[in-house]
Design an enzyme around this catalytic site. Structure first.
Site, PDB file in Angstrom:
ATOM      1  N   GLN A  53     -26.677  -1.263  21.270  1.00  0.00           N
ATOM      2  CA  GLN A  53     -27.733  -0.845  20.578  1.00  0.00           C
ATOM      3  C   GLN A  53     -27.013  -2.495  19.765  1.00  0.00           C
ATOM      4  OE1 GLN A  53     -27.706   3.592  18.932  1.00  0.00           O
ATOM      5  NE2 GLN A  53     -28.040   1.962  17.295  1.00  0.00           N
ATOM      6  N   ALA A  64     -30.892  -2.422  12.803  1.00  0.00           N
ATOM      7  CA  ALA A  64     -31.572  -1.217  12.092  1.00  0.00           C
ATOM      8  C   ALA A  64     -30.997   0.122  12.813  1.00  0.00           C
ATOM      9  CB  ALA A  64     -32.416  -1.036  11.692  1.00  0.00           C
ATOM     10  N   ASP A  65     -30.020   0.912  12.523  1.00  0.00           N
ATOM     11  CA  ASP A  65     -29.800   2.030  13.761  1.00  0.00           C
ATOM     12  C   ASP A  65     -31.530   2.628  14.358  1.00  0.00           C
ATOM     13  OD1 ASP A  65     -28.014   3.994  14.893  1.00  0.00           O
ATOM     14  OD2 ASP A  65     -26.933   3.800  13.455  1.00  0.00           O
ATOM     15  N   LEU A  66     -30.740   3.714  14.641  1.00  0.00           N
ATOM     16  CA  LEU A  66     -31.355   4.880  15.123  1.00  0.00           C
ATOM     17  C   LEU A  66     -31.845   6.250  14.104  1.00  0.00           C
ATOM     18  CD1 LEU A  66     -30.541   5.940  18.498  1.00  0.00           C
ATOM     19  CD2 LEU A  66     -32.489   4.826  17.472  1.00  0.00           C
TER      20      LEU A  66
END
Length: 860
Positions: free
Chosen positions: A521, A620-622
């Site tokens: 990511q 932006a994370d999951l």
């Protein structure tokens, strides 16, 4: 001359609450809950969706109710036309609802200017003042409605308890209706503004109906009720006024404290969507409404309130005590509610479980405060004044109960121990109540004393589970747990020795087992945009993703990263178990020690909105789409704010878990990003089918992906040399600045027409938060709707066909041969899908296609 009978508002005993007045009270309660829900949601968007911000807003709302109840109750003896005044209060409530729309717009404009100018303590004061202006006027007026209605309806002192309990019951039933309508009907279909106007319309309608009914006020309401006959007074056991106030206080305290605990308890077994929380609230309110109706019945039948109060307190304590046992039995020791079946069947099961676990306790708790009005009869010279006084005390208790339980009891005592303490409070109140020589009351005291001893000696809350995990995940050992104000954070160790962080048992924030997915990511966007020097991480989880940017060998150009994580306990868990503490490996590259990194316990959206800092990349994370509070991280307003926080040439990276999305939700998010950014591209995290993770990258200009001059052709050749299709699981492809277009899946900007059918996700119309829980729960025979595997592969084929890599402007700085990599990636993914399906023919076909494009990239 024959006169028409004069219509009097001195209502007979048997008709004290006719239908018209019941409708007023019902609608008023419904509108009040709609306002409360809307105000809390919108202020959360301005001040952040933290537990502290929510508690502040809720506390100020209840403060307005308490002050309003006390003030209007105190004033009521001087009000000769209470129903007319009631109508003006409702008009004022409607006006406050209208004014909240421009106020929210103003707050969004001025709040960023205030943020960073003040220390945290002063900033909290400013937040509180802004919220006070927003919610206090309306809630202050709401607080006066029940005292004034009581002033109008109660004309005989012996009817005070029964009528007041009826008013509370109908009002609370309206509140339950409003809560259900807001979450399940109005907000999902109308959005915030229209929902707010709907509540305003209800308030205006109530005011007009009240003015119409006020025509009956030909005779002014009396300043004081007539005294009770000496015979009736002598037949009643006496309860002192201070003790009535004490019971009113603890009734409010315990009810709100238990609501906090029960909401946390149910969060352990459901998906934590907006509907899940609404269902629990509706169950609590319905049970409280039924309790108030029962209180009215008891007030009608009973002569003396003291024996019944003994029973109510003792039974309330016992019922609170048994809640954990009932809940654990109903949920098979905290197993998640089944995900199979339709959305309607899931919600029905949630309601059934809630009624089974907390229905009886809520019913009993709902009887206690309304029935206190029966004890208040001997003091109720003015009904409005008595109602206002006790309602203000009760609401004050509710404020303190929610705050003390949420921010002290949960963190120090834990969930089950807190319930034990609250059950004990009811039993202690039973012991303190005067028995007045009544045999029943004295018997209940003895039973309560025995129950109190058993509660602290025979029941062991520390031995009860506070988390459980899906058996399909294999055995897991709880290493450490934090019960915080907003969630339970747990670190578990799996059978293979890997650690994971979980929220409320069921939601995984990441694990060392998924190390590669997490570092990619960061690696995918940084390899694609190697000039990135500053990064903002929205969400942290384990910290592995953000820590990868601090790898000085691969990313020496990174000078500054800022990480925002909503939960302080998650930061504590990540630092201790992933940050290289003694005896544990450092999986985050010194994230918590590196001077280049800043880790904040903040709402990331709120921080971006308020802070003026700019970044080359926002990552932006999951985020679980249907989880309550995360839908706003996919909104148009958020994306536009993030765009303003990017440096020239910067990018916004939105990672999406396709295994938790349907194509509908994916389309909505993509359409929304395309509205906020001039260009949007799509990238893969990996190629494994069934649990695909992708990034939508928003570009603020059409600047191509930087070129790379490194020669990796020999590595690429060695990676596939001698490999056959059946060897696919053993193939390891080199991933670097040159080969990163392998993960590039297409240019969405040139395929805008494919997304025009999807609506925008905005703060006003939060489609993702309300629609995702519905669309992801299809009937079992229809199959799961997740946007993975062949569905996603077919979509990418269309995107690549719309904009072939050879002519894609985002790849224009790359050599012609390197532009074959996106096609190689698409074929590689298809090969993995065929391998998973054991379709050998398709596997051979897609492997051949992959090799063709992959080898083409090795040619100069």
């Amino acid at each position: 001359m024959k006169l028409k009978p004069e219509t009097s508002d001195k209502l007979p005993e048997k008709t004290t609450t006719p239908l018209g007045f019941l409708v007023l009270i019902l609608l008023s309660g419904g509108a009040a809950l709609i306002y409360q829900i809307l105000w809390m949601r919108q202020l959360g968007l301005v001040f952040g969706n933290t537990a502290q911000a929510a508690a502040m807003t809720l506390g100020l709302f209840f403060l307005g109710l308490a002050c309003g109840s006390s003030f209007w109750g105190w004033l009521s003896p001087r009000i000769k036309r209470p129903l007319r005044t009631y109508a003006w209060l409702e008009l004022g409530i409607g006006l406050s609802g209208v004014l909240c729309l421009p106020l929210l717009h103003l707050y969004r404009e001025i709040y960023p200017a205030l943020y960073g100018q003040f220390a945290d303590s002063w900033l909290w004061l400013i937040k509180a003042l802004l919220a006070l202006v927003m919610v206090f006027p309306g809630s202050f007026l709401m607080g006066g409605t029940i005292p004034l209605m009581g002033k109008f309806l109660v004309r005989e002192r012996l009817a005070f308890g029964r009528i007041t309990a009826s008013i509370y019951g109908i009002n609370t039933l309206g509140a339950a209706t409003g809560a259900f309508a807001a979450a399940f009907i109005i907000l999902p279909n109308l959005g915030f503004r229209l929902s707010c106007l709907t509540a305003v319309s209800i308030s205006v309608l109530v005011a007009l109906l009240a003015l119409r009914l006020a025509r009956r006020e030909r005779i002014a309401a009396p300043d004081q009720l007539p005294p009770v006959s000496p015979q009736a007074e002598a037949s009643k056991a006496i309860l002192s006024r201070p003790f009535i106030c004490l019971l009113a206080f603890f009734s409010g305290f315990n009810v709100l404290a238990l609501e906090v605990l029960w909401t946390r308890m149910f969060a352990l077994v459901h998906e934590n969507s907006v509907y899940s929380f609404a269902a629990i609230l509706v169950v609590v309110l319905l049970a409280l409404a039924a309790g108030a109706w029962l209180a009215s019945l008891l007030a009608r039948k009973s002569r003396g309130p003291v024996p019944i109060l003994h029973l109510l307190c003792a039974l309330s304590g016992l019922s609170v005590w048994i809640v954990p046992t009932l809940f654990l039995k109903l949920t098979d020791d905290l197993q998640m509610l089944p995900e199979k079946g339709s959305f309607v069947s899931y919600v029905l099961q949630l309601f059934a479980t809630a009624f089974g676990a907390i229905g009886l306790p809520c019913l009993l708790l709902g009887v206690l405060f309304p029935f206190l009005m029966k004890a208040e009869e001997r003091f109720a010279q003015s009904p409005g004044k008595s109602i206002g006084l006790l309602a203000g005390i009760n609401t004050t208790g509710a404020i303190l109960g929610s705050l003390i339980c949420g921010f002290f009891m949960l963190e120090t005592l834990g969930m089950w121990r807190s319930m034990q303490v609250l059950a004990a409070v009811y039993l202690l109140l039973t012991l303190l109540l005067p028995a007045a020589g009544n045999l029943l009351a004295q018997s209940v005291k003895v039973a309560s004393a025995i129950l109190l001893l058993l509660l602290f000696n025979a029941w062991k809350p520390a031995e009860l589970p506070v988390s459980a995990f899906d058996p399909a995940d294999g055995p897991q050992e709880v290493v450490e747990r934090w019960e915080a104000s907003d969630s339970t954070v747990t670190v578990v160790r799996k059978a293979n020795g890997e650690h994971a962080i979980r929220i409320n048992s069921n939601y995984s924030l990441g694990s060392s087992e998924a190390y590669m997915t997490q570092i990619f990511q960061t690696r995918v966007p940084l390899l694609a945009f190697p000039n990135t020097k500053s990064i903002f991480y929205l969400g942290m989880g384990t910290g592995i993703t953000a820590g990868e940017a601090l790898d000085r060998r691969d990313f020496p150009q990174v000078e500054r990263i800022t990480v925002c994580e909503l939960s302080p306990e998650v930061i504590t868990a990540a630092r201790k178990y992933f940050g290289g503490s003694p005896g544990r490996p450092d999986l985050v590259n010194g994230l918590f020690k590196d001077p280049r990194a800043t880790v904040l316990a903040e709402d990331g959206r709120n921080y971006l909105m308020a802070s003026k800092e700019r970044y080359d990349m926002i990552n932006a994370d999951l985020f679980l789409p249907y989880r309550s509070g995360t839908g706003n991280l996919y909104s148009l307003e958020h994306y536009r704010t993030a765009r303003e926080r990017l440096n020239p040439g910067g990018v916004y990276v939105q990672w999406l878990p396709l295994y938790q999305l349907s194509q509908q939700e994916f389309g909505v998010i993509a359409r929304t990003m395309l509205e906020a950014f001039e260009y949007v591209s799509i990238w893969r995290n990996h190629f494994q089918p069934g649990n695909e993770v992708v990034a939508l990258i928003g570009h603020i200009d059409e600047k191509p992906i930087p070129s790379s001059n490194i020669d990796t052709s020999q590595e690429q050749l060695r990676a596939v040399q001698g490999a056959r299709a059946i060897d696919l699981p053993r193939v390891v492809l080199p991933v670097n600045e040159q080969t990163i277009p392998l993960f590039y899946a297409g240019n969405l900007s040139n395929s805008r027409d494919r997304f025009e059918m999807y609506p925008l996700n905005t703060d006003d119309r939060p489609i993702i938060e309300f629609n995702a829980p519905r669309s992801l729960r299809q009937p079992q025979e229809a199959g799961r709707p997740h946007f993975v595997g062949k569905k996603f592969a077919a979509f990418i084929d269309h995107i690549l066909a719309d904009t072939p890599p050879a002519s894609d402007p985002l790849l224009s700085d790359r050599k012609a041969s390197i532009r074959e990599l996106p096609l190689a990636g698409a074929a590689f993914h298809r090969a993995w899908i065929a391998f998973a399906d054991q379709d050998i023919e398709a596997l051979e076909h897609h492997w051949k296609d992959f090799i063709e494009h992959w080898l083409a990239t090795t040619q100069n």
